[in-house]
Write a protein that holds these residues in place. Structure first.
Motif, PDB file in Angstrom:
ATOM      1  N   TYR A  34      -6.271  -4.674  38.699  1.00 27.19           N
ATOM      2  CA  TYR A  34      -6.445  -4.975  37.278  1.00 27.19           C
ATOM      3  C   TYR A  34      -5.283  -5.801  36.762  1.00 27.19           C
ATOM      4  N   ASN A  35      -5.549  -6.508  35.652  1.00 27.38           N
ATOM      5  CA  ASN A  35      -4.539  -7.308  34.971  1.00 27.38           C
ATOM      6  C   ASN A  35      -4.074  -8.481  35.837  1.00 27.38           C
ATOM      7  N   VAL A  36      -5.017  -9.054  36.593  1.00 26.64           N
ATOM      8  CA  VAL A  36      -4.723 -10.195  37.459  1.00 26.64           C
ATOM      9  C   VAL A  36      -5.037 -11.477  36.687  1.00 26.64           C
ATOM     10  N   LYS A  37      -4.004 -12.256  36.454  1.00 22.68           N
ATOM     11  CA  LYS A  37      -4.126 -13.496  35.685  1.00 22.68           C
ATOM     12  C   LYS A  37      -5.154 -14.442  36.325  1.00 22.68           C
ATOM     13  N   GLY A  38      -6.109 -14.904  35.524  1.00 23.14           N
ATOM     14  CA  GLY A  38      -7.095 -15.866  35.993  1.00 23.14           C
ATOM     15  C   GLY A  38      -8.315 -15.266  36.658  1.00 23.14           C
ATOM     16  N   ALA A  39      -8.333 -13.965  36.889  1.00 23.78           N
ATOM     17  CA  ALA A  39      -9.504 -13.311  37.496  1.00 23.78           C
ATOM     18  C   ALA A  39     -10.543 -13.048  36.399  1.00 23.78           C
ATOM     19  N   PRO A  40     -11.805 -12.889  36.763  1.00 17.61           N
ATOM     20  CA  PRO A  40     -12.831 -12.616  35.743  1.00 17.61           C
ATOM     21  C   PRO A  40     -12.670 -11.219  35.133  1.00 17.61           C
ATOM     22  N   LYS A  41     -13.202 -11.050  33.931  1.00 20.30           N
ATOM     23  CA  LYS A  41     -13.250  -9.727  33.303  1.00 20.30           C
ATOM     24  C   LYS A  41     -14.231  -8.862  34.084  1.00 20.30           C
ATOM     25  N   VAL A  42     -14.026  -7.562  34.043  1.00 21.30           N
ATOM     26  CA  VAL A  42     -14.929  -6.639  34.723  1.00 21.30           C
ATOM     27  C   VAL A  42     -16.275  -6.633  33.982  1.00 21.30           C
ATOM     28  N   GLU A  43     -17.365  -6.606  34.740  1.00 20.47           N
ATOM     29  CA  GLU A  43     -18.698  -6.554  34.144  1.00 20.47           C
ATOM     30  C   GLU A  43     -19.133  -5.103  33.996  1.00 20.47           C
ATOM     31  N   LYS A  44     -20.100  -4.873  33.114  1.00 22.29           N
ATOM     32  CA  LYS A  44     -20.563  -3.506  32.861  1.00 22.29           C
ATOM     33  C   LYS A  44     -22.064  -3.391  33.121  1.00 22.29           C
ATOM     34  N   GLU A  45     -22.443  -2.193  33.555  1.00 18.39           N
ATOM     35  CA  GLU A  45     -23.844  -1.779  33.645  1.00 18.39           C
ATOM     36  C   GLU A  45     -23.925  -0.510  32.823  1.00 18.39           C
ATOM     37  N   GLY A  46     -24.410  -0.619  31.620  1.00 23.08           N
ATOM     38  CA  GLY A  46     -24.434   0.537  30.735  1.00 23.08           C
ATOM     39  C   GLY A  46     -23.019   1.011  30.477  1.00 23.08           C
ATOM     40  N   GLU A  47     -22.750   2.290  30.757  1.00 25.96           N
ATOM     41  CA  GLU A  47     -21.428   2.882  30.537  1.00 25.96           C
ATOM     42  C   GLU A  47     -20.469   2.653  31.712  1.00 25.96           C
ATOM     43  N   TYR A  48     -20.942   2.014  32.768  1.00 24.34           N
ATOM     44  CA  TYR A  48     -20.151   1.869  33.997  1.00 24.34           C
ATOM     45  C   TYR A  48     -19.600   0.461  34.156  1.00 24.34           C
TER      46      TYR A  48
END
Length: 167
Positions: free
Chosen positions: A41-55
């Motif tokens: 986490y917090n890696v510069k330039g990497a994509p944001k985490v995607e979500k599936e519902g609450e996950y």
């Protein structure tokens, strides 16, 4: 090897946070993969985490890791789900007795203030044979050679390549 290493490892069999928080992560692991998996986490330039519902979805690559610019992971009761994913995207749930949840660590390097590194990571180990409650609860820990190599690759890809582009 990589500058100042700030390693804070905690065993996360069940980490209970305030307000009954849950981790709610889905790990999509290449079919047949065995070994350690990492989420950075917090890696510069990497994509944001995607979500599936609450996950939150962590699409593990064939080298065993996932990177996101999302600043931090969720903390609380571990409610994660693990799946093998085939080439067509079909998921097969992994038996909970085949996954040993690891810990949390961090890496910080501020020797270059314009390219400061402050990564948080977590890991787990996945096996296909010998799955048991004994495996899940054993605290053998991580093999540092493996984690150092993967962290080095993440830093090389997301930070060193940035420095080369700027020069």
């Amino acid at each position: 090897m990589i500058g100042k290493l700030l390693a804070l490892s905690f065993t996360l069999f069940t980490l209970v946070g305030c307000d009954n928080e849950e981790t709610n992560d889905i790990y999509l692991i290449p079919e047949g993969y065995e070994g350690y998996i990492y989420a950075f986490y917090n890696v510069k330039g990497a994509p944001k985490v995607e979500k599936e519902g609450e996950y939150e979805v962590h699409d593990i690559n064939n080298k065993g890791y996932f990177v996101t610019s999302t600043p931090d992971m969720d903390y609380g009761t571990v409610t994660d789900r693990y799946y093998y994913v085939d080439e067509d995207g079909n998921r097969t749930k992994i038996n909970k007795e085949c996954v040993r949840v690891g810990g949390i660590s961090g890496f910080e390097d501020d020797t270059d203030p314009t390219n400061k590194i402050d990564i948080i990571s977590t890991y787990a180990e996945v096996i296909k044979e010998g799955c048991s409650q004994s495996f899940v609860s054993s605290g053998e820990g991580i093999h540092e050679d493996n984690s150092d190599a993967i962290l080095g690759e993440v830093i090389e890809t997301y930070y060193k390549s940035e420095l080369r582009r700027m020069n």
